[in-house]
Design a protein around this motif. Structure first.
Motif, PDB file in Angstrom:
ATOM      1  N   ASP A 231      -2.822  -3.812 -34.529  1.00 11.40           N
ATOM      2  CA  ASP A 231      -3.069  -2.431 -35.780  1.00 11.40           C
ATOM      3  C   ASP A 231      -4.343  -2.808 -36.575  1.00 11.40           C
ATOM      4  O   ASP A 231      -4.558  -2.000 -37.792  1.00 11.40           O
ATOM      5  N   LEU A 232      -4.135  -4.517 -37.469  1.00 11.20           N
ATOM      6  CA  LEU A 232      -5.006  -4.783 -38.768  1.00 11.20           C
ATOM      7  C   LEU A 232      -6.521  -3.810 -38.216  1.00 11.20           C
ATOM      8  O   LEU A 232      -7.017  -3.097 -38.623  1.00 11.20           O
ATOM      9  N   VAL A 233      -7.043  -3.891 -37.106  1.00 12.68           N
ATOM     10  CA  VAL A 233      -8.767  -4.221 -36.386  1.00 12.68           C
ATOM     11  C   VAL A 233      -8.995  -2.281 -35.898  1.00 12.68           C
ATOM     12  O   VAL A 233      -9.947  -2.226 -36.620  1.00 12.68           O
ATOM     13  N   ARG A 234      -7.613  -2.168 -36.040  1.00 16.25           N
ATOM     14  CA  ARG A 234      -8.058  -0.572 -35.776  1.00 16.25           C
ATOM     15  C   ARG A 234      -8.115   0.499 -36.425  1.00 16.25           C
ATOM     16  O   ARG A 234      -9.363   1.289 -37.210  1.00 16.25           O
ATOM     17  N   GLU A 235      -7.594  -0.370 -38.234  1.00 15.30           N
ATOM     18  CA  GLU A 235      -7.946   0.051 -39.324  1.00 15.30           C
ATOM     19  C   GLU A 235      -9.626  -0.853 -39.808  1.00 15.30           C
ATOM     20  O   GLU A 235      -9.330   0.296 -40.888  1.00 15.30           O
ATOM     21  N   LEU A 236      -9.862  -1.608 -39.435  1.00 15.50           N
ATOM     22  CA  LEU A 236     -11.395  -1.453 -40.088  1.00 15.50           C
ATOM     23  C   LEU A 236     -12.853  -0.508 -39.816  1.00 15.50           C
ATOM     24  O   LEU A 236     -12.675  -0.263 -38.702  1.00 15.50           O
ATOM     25  N   ASN A 237     -13.386  -0.631 -40.696  1.00 12.55           N
ATOM     26  CA  ASN A 237     -14.822   0.599 -40.110  1.00 12.55           C
ATOM     27  C   ASN A 237     -15.273   0.110 -40.572  1.00 12.55           C
ATOM     28  O   ASN A 237     -16.751   0.291 -40.814  1.00 12.55           O
ATOM     29  N   PHE A 238     -15.894  -1.619 -39.911  1.00 13.42           N
ATOM     30  CA  PHE A 238     -17.130  -1.880 -40.013  1.00 13.42           C
ATOM     31  C   PHE A 238     -17.048  -2.772 -38.089  1.00 13.42           C
ATOM     32  O   PHE A 238     -15.927  -2.961 -37.479  1.00 13.42           O
ATOM     33  N   ASN A 239     -17.938  -2.799 -37.317  1.00 15.35           N
ATOM     34  CA  ASN A 239     -18.703  -3.901 -36.158  1.00 15.35           C
ATOM     35  C   ASN A 239     -17.849  -5.110 -36.617  1.00 15.35           C
ATOM     36  O   ASN A 239     -18.041  -5.909 -37.559  1.00 15.35           O
ATOM     37  N   ILE A 240     -16.763  -4.936 -35.313  1.00 12.70           N
ATOM     38  CA  ILE A 240     -16.136  -6.409 -36.041  1.00 12.70           C
ATOM     39  C   ILE A 240     -16.561  -7.535 -33.642  1.00 12.70           C
ATOM     40  O   ILE A 240     -16.627  -6.669 -32.557  1.00 12.70           O
ATOM     41  N   SER A 241     -16.264  -8.670 -34.032  1.00 14.72           N
ATOM     42  CA  SER A 241     -16.190  -9.257 -32.797  1.00 14.72           C
ATOM     43  C   SER A 241     -14.914 -10.186 -32.322  1.00 14.72           C
ATOM     44  O   SER A 241     -14.048 -10.593 -33.639  1.00 14.72           O
ATOM     45  N   MET A 242     -14.258 -10.482 -31.887  1.00 15.91           N
ATOM     46  CA  MET A 242     -12.899 -11.318 -31.650  1.00 15.91           C
ATOM     47  C   MET A 242     -12.836 -12.175 -30.747  1.00 15.91           C
ATOM     48  O   MET A 242     -13.211 -12.444 -29.485  1.00 15.91           O
ATOM     49  N   ASP A 243     -12.519 -13.274 -31.325  1.00 14.99           N
ATOM     50  CA  ASP A 243     -11.775 -14.362 -30.188  1.00 14.99           C
ATOM     51  C   ASP A 243     -11.025 -14.784 -30.371  1.00 14.99           C
ATOM     52  O   ASP A 243      -9.750 -14.675 -31.525  1.00 14.99           O
ATOM     53  N   THR A 244      -9.933 -15.806 -29.788  1.00 16.19           N
ATOM     54  CA  THR A 244      -8.805 -16.218 -29.739  1.00 16.19           C
ATOM     55  C   THR A 244      -8.705 -17.629 -29.568  1.00 16.19           C
ATOM     56  O   THR A 244      -9.793 -18.340 -28.975  1.00 16.19           O
TER      57      THR A 244
END
Length: 128
Positions: free
Chosen positions: A5-18
């Motif tokens: 839910d959080l990343v859907r609200e971000l308005n900039f490019n992101i990379s994700m990892d665990t």
């Protein structure tokens, strides 16, 4: 669920990892192993560690120290849905949505109780 839910609200490019930083209440946190395969390079990046809840802050302190000590990151912040602020003392910028009373145990929306009830679509307080 919180992360999605959080990343859907971000308005900039992101990379994700665990990253795996297992902790079971009552275990010695210093003996558990942090597992990170670095699929996304962290060098010279702004890093936000996302967690559903921070209760004592011990695991998060260990994790943030590991990241700060082992990677040349530009900045390190923490985002969490719930925090127990009277118990947490973490030396990084923190973003949180709600404060959780010290004695409350919450479940649902990704929060487990005995590794169950994560899939409940709402947050509920466990009454003991």
């Amino acid at each position: 669920m919180f992360t999605a839910d959080l990343v859907r609200e971000l308005n900039f490019n992101i990379s994700m990892d665990t990253i795996s930083c297992p902790h079971t209440p009552g275990d010695n946190q210093n003996n558990s192993t942090i597992v990170y395969h670095e699929n996304v390079p962290l060098k010279n990046q702004h890093v936000i560690v996302i967690d559903d809840a921070i209760e004592s802050g011990g695991t998060m302190k260990r994790l943030t120290a590991y990241l700060a000590d082992n990677f040349e990151i530009k900045s390190l912040s923490i985002a969490t849905l719930f925090v127990k602020p009277s118990r947490v003392d973490i030396p990084f910028k923190q973003y949180y949505a709600l404060e959780m009373p010290n004695d409350d145990l919450l479940v649902g929306y990704g929060l487990p109780w005995n590794n169950q009830l994560r899939n409940v679509p709402y947050i509920s307080k466990v009454v003991k």
